[in-house]
Structure formats: structure tokens, C-alpha cells
Design an enzyme around this catalytic site. Structure first.
Site, PDB file in Angstrom:
ATOM      1  CE  LYS A 185      18.422  84.629  23.407  1.00 42.02           C
ATOM      2  NZ  LYS A 185      17.400  83.837  24.141  1.00 42.02           N
ATOM      3  CB  SER A 238      13.304  94.359  28.857  1.00 43.67           C
ATOM      4  OG  SER A 238      14.619  93.851  28.877  1.00 43.67           O
ATOM      5  N   GLY A 242      17.933  96.358  26.132  1.00 42.74           N
ATOM      6  CA  GLY A 242      18.203  97.266  25.002  1.00 42.74           C
ATOM      7  C   GLY A 242      19.355  98.213  25.326  1.00 42.74           C
ATOM      8  CD  GLU A 259      10.560  97.630  16.810  1.00 42.92           C
ATOM      9  OE1 GLU A 259       9.770  98.272  17.542  1.00 42.92           O
ATOM     10  OE2 GLU A 259      10.605  97.769  15.584  1.00 42.92           O
ATOM     11  CB  CYS A 293       5.956  95.898  23.493  1.00 37.93           C
ATOM     12  SG  CYS A 293       5.485  95.508  21.811  1.00 37.93           S
ATOM     13  CD  GLU A 390       6.899  96.830  29.024  1.00 37.82           C
ATOM     14  OE1 GLU A 390       8.071  96.471  29.243  1.00 37.82           O
ATOM     15  OE2 GLU A 390       6.406  96.866  27.880  1.00 37.82           O
TER      16      GLU A 390
HETATM   17  P1  NAP Z   1      14.153  90.598  27.634  1.00 37.23           P
HETATM   18  O1  NAP Z   1      14.409  90.013  28.933  1.00 37.23           O
HETATM   19  O2  NAP Z   1      14.809  91.868  27.266  1.00 37.23           O
HETATM   20  O3  NAP Z   1      14.523  89.482  26.578  1.00 37.23           O
HETATM   21  C1  NAP Z   1      14.418  89.641  25.185  1.00 37.23           C
HETATM   22  C2  NAP Z   1      15.395  88.720  24.505  1.00 37.23           C
HETATM   23  O4  NAP Z   1      16.721  89.124  24.817  1.00 37.23           O
HETATM   24  C3  NAP Z   1      15.276  87.275  24.966  1.00 37.23           C
HETATM   25  O5  NAP Z   1      15.562  86.425  23.888  1.00 37.23           O
HETATM   26  C4  NAP Z   1      16.364  87.222  26.019  1.00 37.23           C
HETATM   27  O6  NAP Z   1      16.807  85.931  26.287  1.00 37.23           O
HETATM   28  C5  NAP Z   1      17.445  88.059  25.389  1.00 37.23           C
HETATM   29  N1  NAP Z   1      18.423  88.598  26.326  1.00 37.23           N
HETATM   30  C6  NAP Z   1      18.359  88.710  27.679  1.00 37.23           C
HETATM   31  N2  NAP Z   1      19.490  89.274  28.161  1.00 37.23           N
HETATM   32  C7  NAP Z   1      20.279  89.527  27.090  1.00 37.23           C
HETATM   33  C8  NAP Z   1      21.577  90.106  26.925  1.00 37.23           C
HETATM   34  N3  NAP Z   1      22.279  90.568  27.959  1.00 37.23           N
HETATM   35  N4  NAP Z   1      22.080  90.223  25.680  1.00 37.23           N
HETATM   36  C9  NAP Z   1      21.385  89.797  24.612  1.00 37.23           C
HETATM   37  N5  NAP Z   1      20.155  89.221  24.703  1.00 37.23           N
HETATM   38  C10 NAP Z   1      19.614  89.100  25.917  1.00 37.23           C
HETATM   39  O7  NAP Z   1      12.623  90.840  27.381  1.00 37.23           O
HETATM   40  P2  NAP Z   1      11.452  89.815  27.620  1.00 37.23           P
HETATM   41  O8  NAP Z   1      11.162  89.783  29.059  1.00 37.23           O
HETATM   42  O9  NAP Z   1      11.728  88.545  26.896  1.00 37.23           O
HETATM   43  O10 NAP Z   1      10.280  90.515  26.800  1.00 37.23           O
HETATM   44  C11 NAP Z   1       9.477  91.476  27.338  1.00 37.23           C
HETATM   45  C12 NAP Z   1       9.923  92.855  26.880  1.00 37.23           C
HETATM   46  O11 NAP Z   1       9.943  92.943  25.471  1.00 37.23           O
HETATM   47  C13 NAP Z   1       8.967  93.913  27.335  1.00 37.23           C
HETATM   48  O12 NAP Z   1       9.660  94.993  27.883  1.00 37.23           O
HETATM   49  C14 NAP Z   1       8.258  94.325  26.061  1.00 37.23           C
HETATM   50  O13 NAP Z   1       7.740  95.614  26.086  1.00 37.23           O
HETATM   51  C15 NAP Z   1       9.306  94.141  25.043  1.00 37.23           C
HETATM   52  N6  NAP Z   1       8.721  93.972  23.716  1.00 37.23           N
HETATM   53  C16 NAP Z   1       8.838  94.991  22.829  1.00 37.23           C
HETATM   54  C17 NAP Z   1       8.274  94.891  21.569  1.00 37.23           C
HETATM   55  C18 NAP Z   1       8.400  96.004  20.574  1.00 37.23           C
HETATM   56  O14 NAP Z   1       8.179  95.757  19.405  1.00 37.23           O
HETATM   57  N7  NAP Z   1       8.753  97.202  20.963  1.00 37.23           N
HETATM   58  C19 NAP Z   1       7.596  93.728  21.203  1.00 37.23           C
HETATM   59  C20 NAP Z   1       7.481  92.699  22.145  1.00 37.23           C
HETATM   60  C21 NAP Z   1       8.057  92.843  23.408  1.00 37.23           C
HETATM   61  P3  NAP Z   1      16.015  85.005  27.345  1.00 37.23           P
HETATM   62  O15 NAP Z   1      14.615  85.460  27.448  1.00 37.23           O
HETATM   63  O16 NAP Z   1      16.107  83.689  26.709  1.00 37.23           O
HETATM   64  O17 NAP Z   1      16.748  85.147  28.612  1.00 37.23           O
END
Ligand code: NAP
Ligand code: MG
Length: 480
Positions: A185, A238, A242, A259, A293, A390
Site C-alpha cells: 500500500k 511514523s 509503528g 522503519e 526520516c 521530528e
Molecule cells: P504515517 O502516517 O505513519 O504513514 C505511513 C504509511 O502508513 C502510509 O501509507 C499511511 O497511510 C499508513 N497508515 C496510516 N495509519 C495506519 C494504520 N493505522 N495502520 C496501517 N497503516 C497506516 O507516516 P507518513 O506521514 O506517511 O511518513 C512520514 C514518517 O515516515 C516520518 O515519521 C518518517 O520519519 C517516517 N519514515 C521513516 C523511514 C525509515 O526508513 N525509517 C523512511 C521514510 C519515512 P496514508 O498515508 O495513506 O494515510
């Protein structure tokens, strides 16, 4: 990554001959499939907030179809020889290369990142990731000597919006090489390159059901996480989500890798090559609008060189071009969504309320769309929220230090442990810091360098498990 301060004029990247459909369906069991409940959402161009296309929203029933298709395909795919699996993965890599320009333009349109970055970094790295893991597919006996390994089964993969195609590649390539099948997804705001990838996967002739791509928002992700027939969850996003995932799968058979977020320390010693270090600071925090990230979002400068580094940094920030992601001169593109812009603006307010001293260059931000000027904060300390949390935007918090022990203490003092950077001409200092810093990736005299051969992942609240390199195979196999 960032060009030096001179500019020349080139036309913005043309969108002619780039095929974007009005409506995209789900990719399930080798076919583009309408969502059962008939719901669609818009994907938006963040540089003008106009709609690009309608995207199918996968419900529980669609996720179930995708998981069932992946489960059905698993036996055959896992039984193929590594050499045969590798051929498909190589083909996908080649097809990405052949359509690299199209991918780059779509990535920048949908997500807002500068075309120079999607063209020179994201898309080539995504192709490389498939090439790299294609090479492992028939060498698993060498990857795991004297162990008998089996694929895990159906992998549910959930990715964020900051590196959409690249994160899809990080997830898919090792899973396929080891014989797993997948339901992936993409993020709600950036589905288009994953859907292009679905077209390429289709063209590659990959057996149906091996890769399924379901679009939607968080609820769709949760359906994948909670589906009983998913055997492994690979999540990038996020720390908050996680934690939800870890709770949701507690007590089940599911394997998981997470991650998550970061708050990387970028450390400049007095003996560093200062001009290079300044470029490194710029790249560490403003690359991809700071939606990274592992961004170097906390800068630590040794006190004796702090004035000169900060002055040079401000001068360099004056030359950064913020604007049209499709313009090849652009250094900083659009903020990915209105919501993310609000988050960043809120943190800037918090920084000011906490007494931070802000600096932003004089740049003309476009009128329409989501934009944020490159920003730095001085006069902050460890307890400030903009130092601990962050922000995921182009906002840098600067502190100074005197001794190595002090900077190690400060650098490790966050809930995260994803990345760090060290700038010094002294090799022994680099080795000392790489031992002491609690971070999954530590760059020396560079920052934000990625390579398919190199493992990536976090400590503490930045998650667990590694992606990339030999380590990236481990989470997709079980041992007899
Ligand atoms: P996010 O809100 O956690 O979303 C990540 C993914 O999870 C999206 O596809 C999101 O869907 C989905 N999601 C949201 N709620 C969920 C749930 N309850 N159950 C399952 N999936 C769910 O993060 P983001 O705002 O997209 O990305 C930014 C974050 O990613 C930052 O904190 C960044 O540090 C982290 N990141 C980490 C790495 C690494 O390798 N460590 C790399 C890149 C980014 P939708 O967005 O479609 O709602
Ligand atoms: Mg979009």
C-alpha cells in the site's frame, strides 16, 4: 545534491508524453480491478493543490481479495528456482530504467520533490534496488550459509509519501528475491508511481498475484495489518503508526519490521573542511524539503567555528531556489500536503514560543500550493521540542558544543536512533563517534547517501529490522 549558487536557464521538465490517466484502479491478482465499494479519492499536485487523478480506495473486501491472491500465488512463486525469480526482478529493474523519465516527472508532480532529485536519486536508486536483489535471488545459499531458508509467505507492505517509488523498491525487491508474495500500500498523497510500477510489473509478465498494489489511506493500511492471512508486515512511516502496528499484531504469528521516524544529529568539528561541511548541512536538512526520516535536523557545531559555519550557512541559504518541482533549477520543492505544511508551520511557532531565534532567507514563495522557506533556529537547547521531535520539514535546530563527550551525550539524547553525520579530517574521531553514536546509519563527511548494498534501519523509537544489503534479506526468510 544541491547545485552551487550559480544558475542557468533550462525549461521546466515537460509533461508532454507523460501518460497520467484520469482514474486508477487497484492491482489485484494480475488485473487492474475496480474497488468493491466503488470509492475513489483524489491525488493532488502539492505545488498548486490541483487534482491530478482519481485513485481507487481499497476497503476491507479489496484487501481480502489481494491477500487471497497473494496467498494463492505463493506456492508457485516460492517453488520457482531463484534464477527464474531473479529474471523477473531484473526485468522490472530494466523497465524502470527504460521509463525513468516518466517515473521522475510523475514522482515530482504527485509528491512535490524537485525533478533533479527524482531524476538523479530516487528513480535510479529504485532501479538499482531491484538489480541488487535480483542478483541475490539465486544466491540465497551464500547469503545464509549452512542454513535452510524458506520465504515467510504473504508480506503486507506499507510505505510513506516521502520516497514513494524508492520505498516501494526497498520493500518489493528483497521480498520477491526470497520467494514471498506481496500486498503493498502506497501513501494516500503519493500513489501514482506505485501504480506506474504496477503497470511495469504487469508488463514484466510476473505471475499473477505475486505483487498486488492496493491504494487507500490509513484504514486500508490497518486492514492489511489486521488480516489474519498476512504473515509479515514491513512498515515505513511514523513512530505513532509503528506503535499501533506492534500492538495490533501482538500475539499473532506475524513477523514485523518497522522503519520509523528520526531526528538525526549532524556534527561539525573545528577541523572539518568547512565549505564542504556547509554543503553537507544544506543537503542533510533541505534535501527533499526535509521530508526525510534520516534528515540531519539537529546541527551540532564546535564552538570555535560556530560563527563562521553559521554565517556561511545563512549565505548559502540565500541562494537556494524554492519553487516549481519540475524546474531543473529548483532546490526545494513543494511541501507534500497541506496537512504536513500545517505540522511544519506549527513547529515553527513552537520554536518561536520556546525562545528560539529564527532565520529564513529572502525567498519568494509561489502563491498557490504548499511552500515553506528553508528555516534555521539558533538559541535552542536539548529540552526544546523542536530539538526533540521530528518535524519532517526544512527546519534545522542548531546547537554548539565544546568537547566530544558533550556532543555524544547531546546527539544520543532523543527518543530516536536512525542517522547521524560527522564532519572532521581526523579518522580516529570518526571511528570513535561511530562506536558511540546510537544510530543505525552514520555518515562521515557526507550525508543522505543511499546505496542498495548498504543496510538501513534504526534503534530505539526509530524502529527495528534492516532494509538494504544482505541484512535486508533476513526479515523475508524463516530458518528451518
Ligand atoms: P504515517 O502516517 O505513519 O504513514 C505511513 C504509511 O502508513 C502510509 O501509507 C499511511 O497511510 C499508513 N497508515 C496510516 N495509519 C495506519 C494504520 N493505522 N495502520 C496501517 N497503516 C497506516 O507516516 P507518513 O506521514 O506517511 O511518513 C512520514 C514518517 O515516515 C516520518 O515519521 C518518517 O520519519 C517516517 N519514515 C521513516 C523511514 C525509515 O526508513 N525509517 C523512511 C521514510 C519515512 P496514508 O498515508 O495513506 O494515510
Ligand atoms: Mg499527491
Amino acid at each position: 545534491m544541491f547545485k552551487s549558487s550559480w544558475t542557468y536557464h533550462e525549461a521546466p521538465e515537460s509533461t508532454d508524453h507523460i501518460q497520467i490517466k484520469e482514474q486508477y484502479e487497484l492491482y489485484i491478482n494480475g488485473a487492474f480491478t475496480k474497488p468493491v465499494e466503488g470509492k475513489y479519492f483524489d491525488t493532488i499536485n502539492p505545488s498548486n493543490n490541483q487534482k491530478i487523478a482519481s485513485i481507487a480506495e481499497a476497503s476491507k473486501k479489496d484487501v481480502d481479495k489481494a491477500v487471497k491472491a497473494a496467498k494463492k500465488a505463493f506456492k508457485g512463486w516460492a517453488a520457482l528456482s531463484g534464477k527464474e525469480r531473479g529474471k523477473y526482478i531484473f526485468r522490472i529493474a530494466r523497465l524502470i530504467q527504460e521509463r525513468a523519465r516518466e517515473f521522475a516527472v510523475i514522482e515530482s508532480l504527485d509528491g512535490g520533490k524537485p525533478i533533479r532529485e527524482s531524476r538523479d536519486i530516487d528513480i535510479p536508486l529504485a532501479a538499482n534496488h531491484f538489480f541488487y536483489y535480483a542478483g541475490w535471488a539465486d544466491k540465497l545459499a551464500y547469503a545464509f550459509p549452512n542454513r535452510k531458508v524458506k520465504p515467510v509467505g504473504v508480506a503486507g507492505q506499507i510505505i510513506p509519501w516521502n520516497f514513494p517509488l524508492l520505498m516501494a523498491a526497498w520493500k518489493l525487491a528483497p521480498a520477491l528475491a526470497t520467494g514471498n508474495t506481496v500486498v503493498l500500500k502506497p501513501a494516500e498523497t503519493t500513489p501514482l508511481t506505485a501504480l506506474k510500477l504496477a503497470e511495469i510489473i504487469h508488463d514484466s509478465g510476473l505471475p499473477k498475484g505475486v505483487v498486488n498494489i492496493v491504494t487507500g489511506a490509513g484504514a486500508t493500511g490497518a486492514e492489511i495489518v489486521n488480516h489474519p492471512e498476512v504473515d509479515k508486515i514491513a512498515f515505513t512511516g511514523s513512530t505513532g503508526v509503528g506503535k499501533y502496528i506492534q500492538n495490533a499484531i501482538a500475539g499473532t504469528h506475524k513477523k514485523v519490521t518497522l522503519e520509523l521516524g528520526g531526528k538525526g544529529a549532524n556534527i561539525i568539528f573545528e577541523d572539518a573542511a568547512i565549505d564542504q561541511a556547509v554543503e553537507g548541512i544544506i543537503n542533510a536538512i533541505f534535501f527533499n524539503q526535509g521530508h526525510v526520516c534520516c534528515a540531519g535536523s539537529r546541527l551540532f557545531v564546535q564552538e570555535s567555528v560556530a560563527n563562521v559555519v553559521i554565517q556561511k550557512l545563512k549565505d548559502r541559504m540565500e541562494t537556494l531556489i524554492v519553487g516549481d518541482p519540475l524546474d531543473k533549477n529548483t532546490d526545494i520543492g513543494a511541501i507534500n500536503s497541506k496537512k504536513q505544511l500545517q505540522t511544519i508551520e506549527n513547529y515553527i511557532k513552537i520554536g518561536l514560543n520556546e525562545g528560539g531565534e529564527i532565520y529564513q532567507p529572502n525567498c519568494n514563495l509561489p502563491k498557490k500550493g504548499n511552500w515553506c522557506a528553508p528555516t534555521l533556529f539558533l538559541n535552542v537547547s536539548q529540552s526544546h521540542r523542536i530539538v526533540q521531535e521530528e518535524i519532517f520539514g526544512p527546519v534545522l535546530a542548531i546547537q554548539t558544543f565544546r568537547t566530544i563527550d558533550e556532543v555524544i551525550e547531546k546527539a544520543n539524547n532523543t527518543p530516536y536512533g536512525l542517522s547521524a553525520g560527522v564532519w572532521t579530517q581526523t579518522g580516529s574521531k570518526i571511528f570513535h563517534l561511530t562506536q558511540k553514536l546510537n544510530a543505525g546509519v552514520i555518515w562521515a563527511n557526507t550525508f543522505n547517501k543511499f546505496d542498495a548494498t548498504s543496510p538501513f534501519g534504526g534503534y530505539k523509537e526509530s524502529g527495528f529490522g534492516r532494509e538494504g544489503g544482505l541484512h535486508g534479506l533476513s526479515s523475508y526468510v524463516t530458518f528451518d
